[in-house]
Design a protein around this motif. Structure first.
Motif, PDB file in Angstrom:
ATOM      1  N   GLU A  44      -9.809   0.071  -1.532  1.00 53.55           N
ATOM      2  CA  GLU A  44     -10.435   0.683  -2.362  1.00 53.55           C
ATOM      3  C   GLU A  44     -11.171   1.996  -1.647  1.00 53.55           C
ATOM      4  O   GLU A  44     -10.907   3.111  -1.996  1.00 53.55           O
ATOM      5  CB  GLU A  44     -11.713   0.049  -2.835  1.00 53.55           C
ATOM      6  CG  GLU A  44     -11.435  -0.768  -4.067  1.00 53.55           C
ATOM      7  CD  GLU A  44     -10.867  -2.301  -3.574  1.00 53.55           C
ATOM      8  OE1 GLU A  44     -11.212  -2.324  -2.201  1.00 53.55           O
ATOM      9  OE2 GLU A  44     -10.402  -3.228  -4.189  1.00 53.55           O
ATOM     10  N   GLU A  45     -11.525   1.775  -0.432  1.00 50.95           N
ATOM     11  CA  GLU A  45     -12.076   3.050   0.376  1.00 50.95           C
ATOM     12  C   GLU A  45     -10.799   3.775   0.880  1.00 50.95           C
ATOM     13  O   GLU A  45     -10.908   5.045   0.780  1.00 50.95           O
ATOM     14  CB  GLU A  45     -12.994   2.620   1.510  1.00 50.95           C
ATOM     15  CG  GLU A  45     -14.250   1.993   1.127  1.00 50.95           C
ATOM     16  CD  GLU A  45     -14.786   1.353   2.416  1.00 50.95           C
ATOM     17  OE1 GLU A  45     -16.143   1.357   2.456  1.00 50.95           O
ATOM     18  OE2 GLU A  45     -14.061   0.883   3.428  1.00 50.95           O
ATOM     19  N   ALA A  46      -9.853   3.312   1.261  1.00 48.96           N
ATOM     20  CA  ALA A  46      -8.685   4.381   1.559  1.00 48.96           C
ATOM     21  C   ALA A  46      -8.064   4.876   0.580  1.00 48.96           C
ATOM     22  O   ALA A  46      -7.801   6.003   0.548  1.00 48.96           O
ATOM     23  CB  ALA A  46      -7.593   3.218   2.345  1.00 48.96           C
ATOM     24  N   ALA A  47      -8.018   4.323  -0.610  1.00 53.81           N
ATOM     25  CA  ALA A  47      -7.442   4.915  -1.989  1.00 53.81           C
ATOM     26  C   ALA A  47      -8.304   6.058  -2.235  1.00 53.81           C
ATOM     27  O   ALA A  47      -7.645   7.239  -2.390  1.00 53.81           O
ATOM     28  CB  ALA A  47      -7.370   3.966  -2.937  1.00 53.81           C
ATOM     29  N   VAL A  48      -9.528   5.933  -2.296  1.00 58.90           N
ATOM     30  CA  VAL A  48     -10.428   7.334  -2.577  1.00 58.90           C
ATOM     31  C   VAL A  48     -10.223   8.302  -1.375  1.00 58.90           C
ATOM     32  O   VAL A  48     -10.228   9.390  -1.624  1.00 58.90           O
ATOM     33  CB  VAL A  48     -12.046   6.604  -2.631  1.00 58.90           C
ATOM     34  CG1 VAL A  48     -13.035   7.908  -2.694  1.00 58.90           C
ATOM     35  CG2 VAL A  48     -12.205   6.015  -3.738  1.00 58.90           C
ATOM     36  N   GLN A  49      -9.937   8.013  -0.205  1.00 61.17           N
ATOM     37  CA  GLN A  49      -9.905   9.103   0.819  1.00 61.17           C
ATOM     38  C   GLN A  49      -8.546   9.897   0.419  1.00 61.17           C
ATOM     39  O   GLN A  49      -8.670  11.043   0.996  1.00 61.17           O
ATOM     40  CB  GLN A  49      -9.889   8.342   2.318  1.00 61.17           C
ATOM     41  CG  GLN A  49     -11.079   7.900   2.832  1.00 61.17           C
ATOM     42  CD  GLN A  49     -11.109   7.217   4.390  1.00 61.17           C
ATOM     43  OE1 GLN A  49      -9.969   7.151   4.655  1.00 61.17           O
ATOM     44  NE2 GLN A  49     -12.185   6.993   4.637  1.00 61.17           N
ATOM     45  N   VAL A  50      -7.595   8.934   0.131  1.00 57.85           N
ATOM     46  CA  VAL A  50      -6.349   9.808  -0.106  1.00 57.85           C
ATOM     47  C   VAL A  50      -6.436  10.610  -1.131  1.00 57.85           C
ATOM     48  O   VAL A  50      -5.605  11.511  -1.434  1.00 57.85           O
ATOM     49  CB  VAL A  50      -5.045   8.736  -0.082  1.00 57.85           C
ATOM     50  CG1 VAL A  50      -3.828   9.145  -0.533  1.00 57.85           C
ATOM     51  CG2 VAL A  50      -5.316   7.851   1.042  1.00 57.85           C
ATOM     52  N   GLY A  51      -7.165  10.393  -2.255  1.00 55.91           N
ATOM     53  CA  GLY A  51      -7.490  11.156  -3.306  1.00 55.91           C
ATOM     54  C   GLY A  51      -7.093  10.450  -4.708  1.00 55.91           C
ATOM     55  O   GLY A  51      -6.729  11.178  -5.694  1.00 55.91           O
ATOM     56  N   THR A  52      -6.858   8.960  -4.555  1.00 58.32           N
ATOM     57  CA  THR A  52      -6.740   8.354  -5.676  1.00 58.32           C
ATOM     58  C   THR A  52      -7.844   7.510  -6.133  1.00 58.32           C
ATOM     59  O   THR A  52      -8.623   7.473  -5.491  1.00 58.32           O
ATOM     60  CB  THR A  52      -5.401   7.303  -5.565  1.00 58.32           C
ATOM     61  OG1 THR A  52      -5.781   6.471  -4.328  1.00 58.32           O
ATOM     62  CG2 THR A  52      -4.095   8.146  -5.259  1.00 58.32           C
ATOM     63  N   SER A  53      -7.576   6.918  -7.364  1.00 57.39           N
ATOM     64  CA  SER A  53      -8.750   6.056  -7.714  1.00 57.39           C
ATOM     65  C   SER A  53      -8.909   4.903  -6.963  1.00 57.39           C
ATOM     66  O   SER A  53      -7.990   4.435  -6.544  1.00 57.39           O
ATOM     67  CB  SER A  53      -8.853   5.890  -9.381  1.00 57.39           C
ATOM     68  OG  SER A  53      -7.782   5.321  -9.440  1.00 57.39           O
ATOM     69  N   ALA A  54      -9.920   4.186  -6.847  1.00 60.02           N
ATOM     70  CA  ALA A  54     -10.276   3.125  -6.067  1.00 60.02           C
ATOM     71  C   ALA A  54      -9.401   2.052  -6.790  1.00 60.02           C
ATOM     72  O   ALA A  54      -9.100   1.119  -5.932  1.00 60.02           O
ATOM     73  CB  ALA A  54     -11.770   2.703  -6.195  1.00 60.02           C
ATOM     74  N   PRO A  55      -9.221   1.560  -8.019  1.00 58.34           N
ATOM     75  CA  PRO A  55      -8.552   0.432  -8.338  1.00 58.34           C
ATOM     76  C   PRO A  55      -6.982   0.622  -8.066  1.00 58.34           C
ATOM     77  O   PRO A  55      -6.324  -0.442  -7.810  1.00 58.34           O
ATOM     78  CB  PRO A  55      -8.521   0.790 -10.154  1.00 58.34           C
ATOM     79  CG  PRO A  55      -9.839   1.349 -10.321  1.00 58.34           C
ATOM     80  CD  PRO A  55      -9.818   2.321  -9.080  1.00 58.34           C
ATOM     81  N   VAL A  56      -6.577   1.851  -7.756  1.00 55.87           N
ATOM     82  CA  VAL A  56      -5.234   1.962  -7.498  1.00 55.87           C
ATOM     83  C   VAL A  56      -4.932   1.486  -5.885  1.00 55.87           C
ATOM     84  O   VAL A  56      -3.746   0.727  -5.691  1.00 55.87           O
ATOM     85  CB  VAL A  56      -4.837   3.429  -7.501  1.00 55.87           C
ATOM     86  CG1 VAL A  56      -3.309   3.851  -6.795  1.00 55.87           C
ATOM     87  CG2 VAL A  56      -4.816   4.070  -8.841  1.00 55.87           C
ATOM     88  N   GLY A  57      -5.905   1.543  -5.208  1.00 53.14           N
ATOM     89  CA  GLY A  57      -5.895   0.769  -3.930  1.00 53.14           C
ATOM     90  C   GLY A  57      -5.912  -0.620  -4.008  1.00 53.14           C
ATOM     91  O   GLY A  57      -4.951  -1.203  -2.954  1.00 53.14           O
ATOM     92  N   SER A  58      -6.336  -1.281  -4.836  1.00 52.75           N
ATOM     93  CA  SER A  58      -6.106  -2.688  -4.989  1.00 52.75           C
ATOM     94  C   SER A  58      -4.977  -3.418  -5.527  1.00 52.75           C
ATOM     95  O   SER A  58      -4.705  -4.492  -5.560  1.00 52.75           O
ATOM     96  CB  SER A  58      -7.384  -3.370  -5.359  1.00 52.75           C
ATOM     97  OG  SER A  58      -7.372  -2.800  -6.847  1.00 52.75           O
ATOM     98  N   ARG A  59      -4.147  -2.335  -6.032  1.00 54.78           N
ATOM     99  CA  ARG A  59      -2.727  -2.807  -6.755  1.00 54.78           C
ATOM    100  C   ARG A  59      -1.601  -3.232  -5.693  1.00 54.78           C
ATOM    101  O   ARG A  59      -1.733  -2.416  -4.741  1.00 54.78           O
ATOM    102  CB  ARG A  59      -2.376  -1.836  -7.672  1.00 54.78           C
ATOM    103  CG  ARG A  59      -3.371  -1.821  -9.093  1.00 54.78           C
ATOM    104  CD  ARG A  59      -2.630  -0.835  -9.859  1.00 54.78           C
ATOM    105  NE  ARG A  59      -3.722  -0.676 -10.949  1.00 54.78           N
ATOM    106  CZ  ARG A  59      -3.403   0.353 -11.753  1.00 54.78           C
ATOM    107  NH1 ARG A  59      -2.220   1.038 -11.843  1.00 54.78           N
ATOM    108  NH2 ARG A  59      -4.465   0.413 -12.756  1.00 54.78           N
TER     109      ARG A  59
END
Length: 59
Positions: A44-59
């Motif tokens: 989730e943190e990595a997704a936010v750093q890249v500029g996407t939403s946190a739920p996208v990181g867990s998919r």
């Protein structure tokens, strides 16, 4: 029995991409995401750093 031929009228089906082929449209985001994961961030943190939403990181 009569053999019937289907006439080609010049229209073709659109090419479809392979389902196993990775999507290259957001390659830079994917690379940055996995670099953040390697550095120890949660997905989730990595997704936010890249500029996407946190739920996208867990998919």
């Amino acid at each position: 029995m009569t053999i019937r031929k289907i006439a080609l009228d010049g229209r073709r089906r659109d090419k479809t991409s392979s389902p196993d082929r990775p999507n290259t449209t957001h390659r830079e985001q994917h690379v940055m995401f996995w670099c953040s994961i390697r550095r120890g961030f949660s997905s989730e943190e990595a997704a936010v750093q890249v500029g996407t939403s946190a739920p996208v990181g867990s998919r």
